[in-house]
Enzyme design. Structure first.
Site, mmCIF file in Angstrom:
data_model
loop_
_atom_site.group_PDB
_atom_site.id
_atom_site.type_symbol
_atom_site.label_atom_id
_atom_site.label_comp_id
_atom_site.label_asym_id
_atom_site.label_seq_id
_atom_site.Cartn_x
_atom_site.Cartn_y
_atom_site.Cartn_z
ATOM 1 N N LYS A 26 0.832 -1.212 0.000
ATOM 2 C CA LYS A 26 0.000 0.000 0.000
ATOM 3 C C LYS A 26 0.859 1.251 0.000
ATOM 4 O O LYS A 26 0.655 2.172 -0.794
ATOM 5 C CB LYS A 26 -0.914 -0.002 1.237
ATOM 6 C CG LYS A 26 -1.565 1.347 1.524
ATOM 7 C CD LYS A 26 -2.461 1.323 2.751
ATOM 8 C CE LYS A 26 -1.786 1.536 4.067
ATOM 9 N NZ LYS A 26 -1.478 2.938 4.417
ATOM 10 N N ASP A 309 4.442 0.635 12.151
ATOM 11 C CA ASP A 309 3.280 -0.055 11.576
ATOM 12 C C ASP A 309 3.174 -1.524 12.011
ATOM 13 O O ASP A 309 2.215 -2.204 11.654
ATOM 14 C CB ASP A 309 3.305 0.031 10.040
ATOM 15 C CG ASP A 309 3.019 1.445 9.544
ATOM 16 O OD1 ASP A 309 2.524 2.264 10.332
ATOM 17 O OD2 ASP A 309 3.296 1.717 8.363
HETATM 18 N N1 EPU Z 1 5.967 14.797 10.932
HETATM 19 C C1 EPU Z 1 6.101 16.132 11.216
HETATM 20 N N2 EPU Z 1 6.105 17.021 10.173
HETATM 21 C C2 EPU Z 1 5.993 16.626 8.881
HETATM 22 C C3 EPU Z 1 5.878 15.265 8.596
HETATM 23 C C4 EPU Z 1 5.865 14.354 9.651
HETATM 24 O O1 EPU Z 1 6.189 16.536 12.377
HETATM 25 O O2 EPU Z 1 6.001 17.498 7.992
HETATM 26 C C5 EPU Z 1 5.977 13.810 12.039
HETATM 27 C C6 EPU Z 1 4.684 13.012 12.121
HETATM 28 O O3 EPU Z 1 3.703 13.698 12.856
HETATM 29 C C7 EPU Z 1 5.155 11.740 12.799
HETATM 30 C C8 EPU Z 1 6.578 11.564 12.256
HETATM 31 O O4 EPU Z 1 6.962 12.837 11.752
HETATM 32 O O5 EPU Z 1 5.198 11.927 14.191
HETATM 33 C C9 EPU Z 1 6.744 10.554 11.147
HETATM 34 O O6 EPU Z 1 5.710 10.707 10.191
HETATM 35 P P1 EPU Z 1 5.883 10.401 8.645
HETATM 36 O O7 EPU Z 1 5.745 11.677 7.883
HETATM 37 O O8 EPU Z 1 7.085 9.566 8.389
HETATM 38 O O9 EPU Z 1 4.588 9.526 8.379
HETATM 39 P P2 EPU Z 1 3.759 9.528 7.044
HETATM 40 O O10 EPU Z 1 4.677 9.740 5.905
HETATM 41 O O11 EPU Z 1 2.578 10.412 7.184
HETATM 42 C C10 EPU Z 1 4.047 6.980 6.491
HETATM 43 C C11 EPU Z 1 3.125 5.813 6.300
HETATM 44 C C12 EPU Z 1 2.532 5.428 7.647
HETATM 45 C C13 EPU Z 1 3.663 5.072 8.593
HETATM 46 C C14 EPU Z 1 4.642 6.250 8.708
HETATM 47 C C15 EPU Z 1 5.854 5.955 9.558
HETATM 48 C C16 EPU Z 1 2.370 6.169 4.032
HETATM 49 C C17 EPU Z 1 1.257 6.509 3.114
HETATM 50 N N3 EPU Z 1 2.092 6.189 5.340
HETATM 51 O O12 EPU Z 1 3.225 8.041 7.013
HETATM 52 O O13 EPU Z 1 1.710 4.292 7.424
HETATM 53 O O14 EPU Z 1 3.159 4.762 9.869
HETATM 54 O O15 EPU Z 1 5.096 6.637 7.386
HETATM 55 O O16 EPU Z 1 6.566 4.885 9.040
HETATM 56 O O17 EPU Z 1 3.463 5.850 3.592
HETATM 57 C C18 EPU Z 1 -0.054 2.778 7.867
HETATM 58 O O18 EPU Z 1 0.206 2.224 6.782
HETATM 59 O O19 EPU Z 1 -0.829 2.285 8.726
HETATM 60 C C19 EPU Z 1 0.564 4.070 8.165
HETATM 61 C C20 EPU Z 1 0.080 4.908 9.089
#
Ligand code: EPU
Length: 423
Positions: A26, A309
């Site tokens: 995904k 995850d």
């Molecule tokens: N964060 C910030 N600022 C930003 C971006 C992120 O403070 O601009 C913080 C977030 O709040 C969080 C941390 O950084 O505390 C990490 O977040 P990240 O941006 O890496 O998460 P994401 O990209 O939104 C992806 C996956 C998630 C997975 C996370 C961590 C996708 C579509 N989603 O989310 O997947 O948990 O990385 O590995 O790739 C899931 O599949 O169930 C899921 C939630």
């Protein structure tokens, strides 16, 4: 009359045995679909899993003007020759935060994007400041208007960007935007998740010049245009880990095919520590578990460390372990909501801040529980599979967002699991 939302009904106690095929990832498919926005040519994507987040992303891309051909069973051809509507609405972003992934490509290709600002979500605040900061460094003018990010840039330029936080979709957004920028972009403190490498491979097939994906420094030399390409999405490492944890918890013996064990080193280490026997080949994993699991203490962190995850699924495994384990969640501030539900099944868990102390008990009791987010739902399924008696899991739309045909796959492995209620 009360509303019948779909539920899963599980009779616990069957060890999982047999073989299933793992689906495409995904979290790799979502950014790869967005990469189609970067070219007017056809992008053929295979091994795309059939699940709700993919359906939502395809609806969003169609709204933007992308033509999408569903070639079935897991192949789509996308063509973004005409971008009619450079917007991701609040309704889209609130359904699926990954909608933010259209921001970078739209801005780079069309010079403008209007994307709803995501609010908080069940697992934490999840701001997008790093996405915005990186695009501004590349020359975008960004304003927040009425809850929307309005980004404008006639021509993005290369920049050196040091991310304050390791962010997966943040790195993906900036990497996609940089492919069409004028000059070279260097992203430092980049996320190293395998899904970033998968996206980079797709972009490279489209003609992008990217070095270092999978390391914490990614260099992208912008090119004037990208072309059509074909890409097969990598296997889903979290689906793989979820089935392995379920087999381990139920004392089963399973073989997962069309997956890649190298994507799961930290998870396989922890399963081995719990007492499972694991064998791997190039594209398969066997797991056999013959006794009650040993407790496994772990701490989530960015790749290659233990993935957030998989945290909830290991919580369920530890609930029935022979001893006490400690789980610390460091990525999201509110990702222990499954604990309350597991306690309704008799689990002995104490939470202090972002740490859970789990005292293993010999068995869980089936109960009526409620899914709160995608991976929390998976942990309740695992708990239901090991529990004595019947477990009913409510609000399984969370599960349908991210697992392809989960109850069919579990049934193939001998679980007693049924879906009830209307869609
Ligand atoms: N964060 C910030 N600022 C930003 C971006 C992120 O403070 O601009 C913080 C977030 O709040 C969080 C941390 O950084 O505390 C990490 O977040 P990240 O941006 O890496 O998460 P994401 O990209 O939104 C992806 C996956 C998630 C997975 C996370 C961590 C996708 C579509 N989603 O989310 O997947 O948990 O990385 O590995 O790739 C899931 O599949 O169930 C899921 C939630």
């Amino acid at each position: 009359m009360h509303e019948q939302t779909p539920k899963l009904i599980i009779q616990g106690g069957n060890p999982l045995r047999g073989e299933i095929r793992i689906s495409g990832a995904k979290n790799a498919a979502l950014p790869v679909l967005c990469a189609a926005l970067l070219t007017g040519d056809d992008i053929r994507i295979s091994n795309v899993p059939r699940l709700m987040d993919i359906t939502t992303m395809i609806s969003l891309l169609k709204e933007i003007g992308v033509s999408v051909h569903d070639n079935g069973p897991s192949e789509f051809v996308l063509c973004a020759a005409n971008l009619a509507h450079l917007t991701a609405s609040y309704d889209m972003v609130k359904t699926m935060r990954a909608a933010i992934l259209v921001l970078g490509p739209l801005l780079a290709r069309a010079g403008e994007a209007y994307i709803s600002l995501p609010g908080g979500c069940a697992i934490g605040l999840r701001p997008v400041d790093q996405h915005i900061k990186g695009l501004e460094a590349m020359g975008a003018e960004i304003t927040i208007e009425h809850g929307y990010i309005h980004a404008v840039a006639k021509q993005l330029h290369g920049a050196r960007i040091v991310m304050d936080i390791v962010t997966v979709t943040g790195t993906e957004n900036l990497m996609m935007a940089a492919t069409l920028a004028h000059g070279t972009t260097v992203i430092e403190n980049a996320a190293r998740e395998p899904e970033i490498i998968d996206l980079a491979n797709c972009l490279i097939a489209m003609g992008a010049r990217i070095h270092g994906a999978g390391s914490d420094i990614i260099t992208i030399e912008g090119v004037p245009v990208l072309r059509g390409a074909e890409h097969a999405v990598m296997p889903d490492r979290i689906e793989t880990g979820t089935f392995l944890a379920a087999a381990c918890a139920t004392g089963g013996d399973i073989r997962l095919s069309e997956t890649d064990p190298h994507l799961l080193d930290a998870v396989l280490d922890k399963l081995t520590e719990s007492g499972a026997s694991i064998e791997t080949g190039a594209r398969w994993i066997n797991l056999e578990m013959q006794h009650r699991p040993k407790p496994v203490t772990l701490r989530t962190a960015p790749y290659p460390a233990f993935p957030t995850d998989m945290q909830a699924q290991f919580m369920s495994l530890n609930c029935i372990a022979d001893g006490t384990a400690v789980i610390t969640e460091t990525i999201f501030e509110n990702r222990l909501m499954h604990v309350q539900e597991l306690k309704r099944m008799n689990a002995d868990i104490r939470v202090e801040g972002n740490t859970a102390i789990i005292r293993g008990i010999p068995g869980l009791d089936g109960a009526h529980v409620m899914a709160t987010d995608l991976r929390a739902s998976a942990s309740l399924v695992i708990a239901g599979l090991v529990a004595q008696g019947e477990t009913v899991i409510d609000r399984i739309y969370h599960l349908d967002r991210g697992y392809e045909a989960i109850e069919k796959k579990l049934s193939l492995l001998g679980a007693s699991i049924q879906r009830a209620g209307t869609h």
